[in-house]
Design a protein around this motif. Structure first.
Motif, PDB file in Angstrom:
ATOM      1  N   UNK A 187     -24.096 -76.712  26.110  1.00  0.00           N
ATOM      2  CA  UNK A 187     -24.780 -76.157  24.951  1.00  0.00           C
ATOM      3  C   UNK A 187     -24.841 -74.642  24.943  1.00  0.00           C
ATOM      4  N   UNK A 188     -24.426 -74.015  26.042  1.00  0.00           N
ATOM      5  CA  UNK A 188     -24.456 -72.552  26.135  1.00  0.00           C
ATOM      6  C   UNK A 188     -23.251 -71.956  25.415  1.00  0.00           C
ATOM      7  N   UNK A 189     -23.464 -70.815  24.758  1.00  0.00           N
ATOM      8  CA  UNK A 189     -22.359 -70.118  24.109  1.00  0.00           C
ATOM      9  C   UNK A 189     -21.549 -69.391  25.178  1.00  0.00           C
ATOM     10  N   UNK A 190     -20.251 -69.605  25.157  1.00  0.00           N
ATOM     11  CA  UNK A 190     -19.366 -68.990  26.149  1.00  0.00           C
ATOM     12  C   UNK A 190     -19.067 -67.557  25.729  1.00  0.00           C
ATOM     13  N   UNK A 191     -19.409 -66.617  26.593  1.00  0.00           N
ATOM     14  CA  UNK A 191     -19.183 -65.196  26.331  1.00  0.00           C
ATOM     15  C   UNK A 191     -18.104 -64.660  27.277  1.00  0.00           C
TER      16      UNK A 191
ATOM     17  N   UNK B 121      -7.921 -68.308  32.448  1.00  0.00           N
ATOM     18  CA  UNK B 121      -9.359 -68.054  32.419  1.00  0.00           C
ATOM     19  C   UNK B 121     -10.126 -69.196  33.069  1.00  0.00           C
ATOM     20  N   UNK B 122     -11.065 -68.802  33.942  1.00  0.00           N
ATOM     21  CA  UNK B 122     -11.955 -69.749  34.611  1.00  0.00           C
ATOM     22  C   UNK B 122     -13.384 -69.247  34.443  1.00  0.00           C
ATOM     23  N   UNK B 123     -14.334 -70.095  34.782  1.00  0.00           N
ATOM     24  CA  UNK B 123     -15.745 -69.708  34.672  1.00  0.00           C
ATOM     25  C   UNK B 123     -16.120 -68.763  35.810  1.00  0.00           C
ATOM     26  N   UNK B 124     -16.688 -67.616  35.462  1.00  0.00           N
ATOM     27  CA  UNK B 124     -17.139 -66.664  36.479  1.00  0.00           C
ATOM     28  C   UNK B 124     -18.359 -67.212  37.220  1.00  0.00           C
TER      29      UNK B 124
ATOM     30  N   UNK C 263      -9.838 -64.567  23.408  1.00  0.00           N
ATOM     31  CA  UNK C 263     -10.350 -64.691  22.040  1.00  0.00           C
ATOM     32  C   UNK C 263     -10.388 -66.139  21.559  1.00  0.00           C
ATOM     33  N   UNK C 264      -9.636 -67.009  22.223  1.00  0.00           N
ATOM     34  CA  UNK C 264      -9.644 -68.424  21.865  1.00  0.00           C
ATOM     35  C   UNK C 264     -10.803 -69.168  22.519  1.00  0.00           C
ATOM     36  N   UNK C 265     -11.554 -68.468  23.380  1.00  0.00           N
ATOM     37  CA  UNK C 265     -12.681 -69.081  24.094  1.00  0.00           C
ATOM     38  C   UNK C 265     -14.002 -68.453  23.681  1.00  0.00           C
ATOM     39  N   UNK C 266     -14.003 -67.140  23.564  1.00  0.00           N
ATOM     40  CA  UNK C 266     -15.233 -66.389  23.315  1.00  0.00           C
ATOM     41  C   UNK C 266     -15.959 -66.893  22.065  1.00  0.00           C
TER      42      UNK C 266
END
Length: 238
Positions: free
Chosen positions: A125-129, A116-119, A152-155
């Motif tokens: 401070x942002x919640x990772x969705x 998984x990488x950032x889209x 699920x370990x990131x969301x």
């Protein structure tokens, strides 16, 4: 007479040289360096496959040409050290014949895996969705296992720093988000023998999912301890 003698000696010499070359071609007194390298390479290929690497390269070092090991009558076996793959590793290649020996050879594995990488950029401070993330094939050789393949370990976690677009998500970039905040009203769920009872309470400390939290029952005024299971919900066992 001399001609016949010379012819005889020449014939004997040719036969001797032919037998010597045949013996050398059919077998050597020393183990093949290439076979040793092949045994190490095969071990690493099998190990990388078991670890689920989709694409990888294996490079095995060369042995000193002066190294002379006895020919091995049995199949060579290889075993790796405690080094984690991918990366550099020392492989022990062993001969278990009547004249056993063991030699260490250096090798390296470079691997790629879908992680998984950032889209798009994720601010501190942002919640990772889930919508912030995507799967991408990356070189994980230098990541030392610090990457995610389970969303699920990131969301729901909070970004502790700016995460750039296409950057691999690593554990140190994330912090668990607080689902219970001190002073807020929460729902207490008490379960016993298949019966679920709900009541209103007030949180006395912050908590992330799975952490213990002390709450005050607004009806009985008693202070009880439970587990944060989701935002605004605390579960206790009676």
């Amino acid at each position: 007479m001399d001609i016949m003698k010379n012819t005889y000696l020449t014939t004997v010499l040719i036969i001797f040289l032919t037998l010597s070359l045949t013996a050398n071609a059919s077998g050597s007194k020393f183990a093949s360096h290439e076979k040793i390298r092949t045994a190490a390479r095969q071990f690493l290929v099998e190990k990388a496959n078991k670890l689920g690497f989709q694409d990888f390269t294996v490079e095995v070092g060369h042995l000193d040409n002066r190294l002379k090991l006895p020919t091995c009558d049995s199949e060579l076996t290889a075993k790796g050290g405690n080094n984690k793959l991918p990366g550099n590793i020392s492989i022990a290649v062993r001969c278990n014949s009547d004249k056993p020996w063991k030699i260490y050879i250096q090798a390296s594995v470079k691997a790629y895996k879908s992680i998984y990488v950032a889209r798009s950029p994720i601010a501190r401070g942002e919640i990772v969705r889930k919508s912030n993330l995507k799967m991408a094939k990356q070189d994980v050789t230098s990541l030392n296992g610090n990457y995610f393949t389970d969303i699920n370990l990131i969301n729901g976690h909070i970004a502790k720093r700016l995460i750039r677009e296409n950057q691999a998500i690593k554990s140190y970039m994330l912090a668990k988000s607080k689902v219970i905040k001190r002073g807020e009203y929460v729902m207490i769920i008490a379960e016993t023998s298949g019966i679920s009872i709900k009541m209103k309470g007030k949180a006395l400390n912050d908590a992330t999912i799975g952490e213990h939290v002390r709450v005050k029952n607004m009806n009985s005024k008693r202070i009880i301890e439970g587990t944060a299971i989701r935002s605004g919900v605390v579960k206790i066992n009676i």
